[in-house]
Scaffold this motif. Structure first.
Motif, PDB file in Angstrom:
ATOM      1  N   ILE A  54       0.851  -1.193   0.056  1.00  0.00           N
ATOM      2  CA  ILE A  54      -0.019   0.237  -0.070  1.00  0.00           C
ATOM      3  C   ILE A  54       0.738   1.275  -0.001  1.00  0.00           C
ATOM      4  N   LYS A  55       2.131   1.237   0.878  1.00  0.00           N
ATOM      5  CA  LYS A  55       2.888   2.536   0.801  1.00  0.00           C
ATOM      6  C   LYS A  55       3.353   2.611  -0.633  1.00  0.00           C
ATOM      7  N   LEU A  56       3.915   1.580  -1.276  1.00  0.00           N
ATOM      8  CA  LEU A  56       4.419   1.777  -2.545  1.00  0.00           C
ATOM      9  C   LEU A  56       3.577   2.555  -3.297  1.00  0.00           C
ATOM     10  N   GLU A  57       2.062   1.929  -3.564  1.00  0.00           N
ATOM     11  CA  GLU A  57       1.054   2.703  -4.338  1.00  0.00           C
ATOM     12  C   GLU A  57       1.000   3.832  -3.878  1.00  0.00           C
TER      13      GLU A  57
ATOM     14  N   ILE B 101       4.303  10.710  -6.617  1.00  0.00           N
ATOM     15  CA  ILE B 101       5.209  10.906  -7.545  1.00  0.00           C
ATOM     16  C   ILE B 101       4.561  11.213  -8.867  1.00  0.00           C
ATOM     17  N   ASN B 102       3.543  10.402  -9.419  1.00  0.00           N
ATOM     18  CA  ASN B 102       2.805  10.790 -10.407  1.00  0.00           C
ATOM     19  C   ASN B 102       2.442  12.335 -10.311  1.00  0.00           C
TER      20      ASN B 102
ATOM     21  N   ARG C  25       3.091  15.265 -12.812  1.00  0.00           N
ATOM     22  CA  ARG C  25       2.135  16.085 -13.428  1.00  0.00           C
ATOM     23  C   ARG C  25       2.229  18.047 -13.437  1.00  0.00           C
ATOM     24  N   THR C  26       2.856  17.991 -11.975  1.00  0.00           N
ATOM     25  CA  THR C  26       3.172  19.544 -11.621  1.00  0.00           C
ATOM     26  C   THR C  26       4.165  20.133 -12.479  1.00  0.00           C
ATOM     27  N   GLU C  27       5.172  19.249 -12.568  1.00  0.00           N
ATOM     28  CA  GLU C  27       6.420  19.474 -13.310  1.00  0.00           C
ATOM     29  C   GLU C  27       6.047  20.034 -14.705  1.00  0.00           C
ATOM     30  N   GLY C  28       4.948  19.145 -15.276  1.00  0.00           N
ATOM     31  CA  GLY C  28       4.607  19.185 -16.570  1.00  0.00           C
ATOM     32  C   GLY C  28       3.926  20.602 -16.989  1.00  0.00           C
ATOM     33  N   GLN C  29       3.156  20.804 -15.798  1.00  0.00           N
ATOM     34  CA  GLN C  29       2.333  21.949 -15.704  1.00  0.00           C
ATOM     35  C   GLN C  29       3.101  23.234 -15.692  1.00  0.00           C
TER      36      GLN C  29
ATOM     37  N   ARG D  47      -1.762  19.618  -2.378  1.00  0.00           N
ATOM     38  CA  ARG D  47      -2.623  18.282  -2.187  1.00  0.00           C
ATOM     39  C   ARG D  47      -1.362  17.040  -1.927  1.00  0.00           C
ATOM     40  N   ALA D  48      -0.203  17.238  -2.663  1.00  0.00           N
ATOM     41  CA  ALA D  48       0.977  16.411  -2.578  1.00  0.00           C
ATOM     42  C   ALA D  48       1.444  16.535  -0.938  1.00  0.00           C
ATOM     43  N   MET D  49       1.501  17.660  -0.531  1.00  0.00           N
ATOM     44  CA  MET D  49       1.981  17.828   0.799  1.00  0.00           C
ATOM     45  C   MET D  49       1.090  17.066   1.789  1.00  0.00           C
TER      46      MET D  49
END
Length: 88
Positions: free
Chosen positions: A2-5, A11-12, A16-20, A50-52
């Motif tokens: 679960i932690k890996l997911e 990371i995904n 996406r944020t990096e692409g933005q 949201r990531a934070m």
């Protein structure tokens, strides 16, 4: 498992944020409207928030689910997590 997911989801989200952000750089280079750039910057800020939130929540969850760990270390982690939430 679960932690890996959850790590993959974070990371995904960051990718996406990096692409933005790259898109915003192009918008600036292309001299797009200010309001459009600000709208995209706001979306990036929300994505990072949201990531934070996910990371802080996971930290708190770990402290609560694993009480056998060092109580002083857990208290420190929880205090840091709460501080990060309040800091906003």
């Amino acid at each position: 498992m679960i932690k890996l997911e959850k790590e993959k989801k974070i990371i995904n989200r960051l990718r996406r944020t990096e692409g933005q952000i790259r898109g915003i750089q192009k918008m600036i280079e292309d001299e797009k409207e200010c309001i459009d750039i600000i709208t995209q910057l706001s979306a990036v800020r929300s994505s990072i928030d949201r990531a934070m939130g996910l990371i802080v929540a996971e930290n708190l969850k770990d402290c609560l689910e694993n009480p056998e760990k060092d109580p002083n270390e857990q208290a420190k982690k929880m205090e840091q997590a709460i501080h990060m939430i309040i800091k906003k």
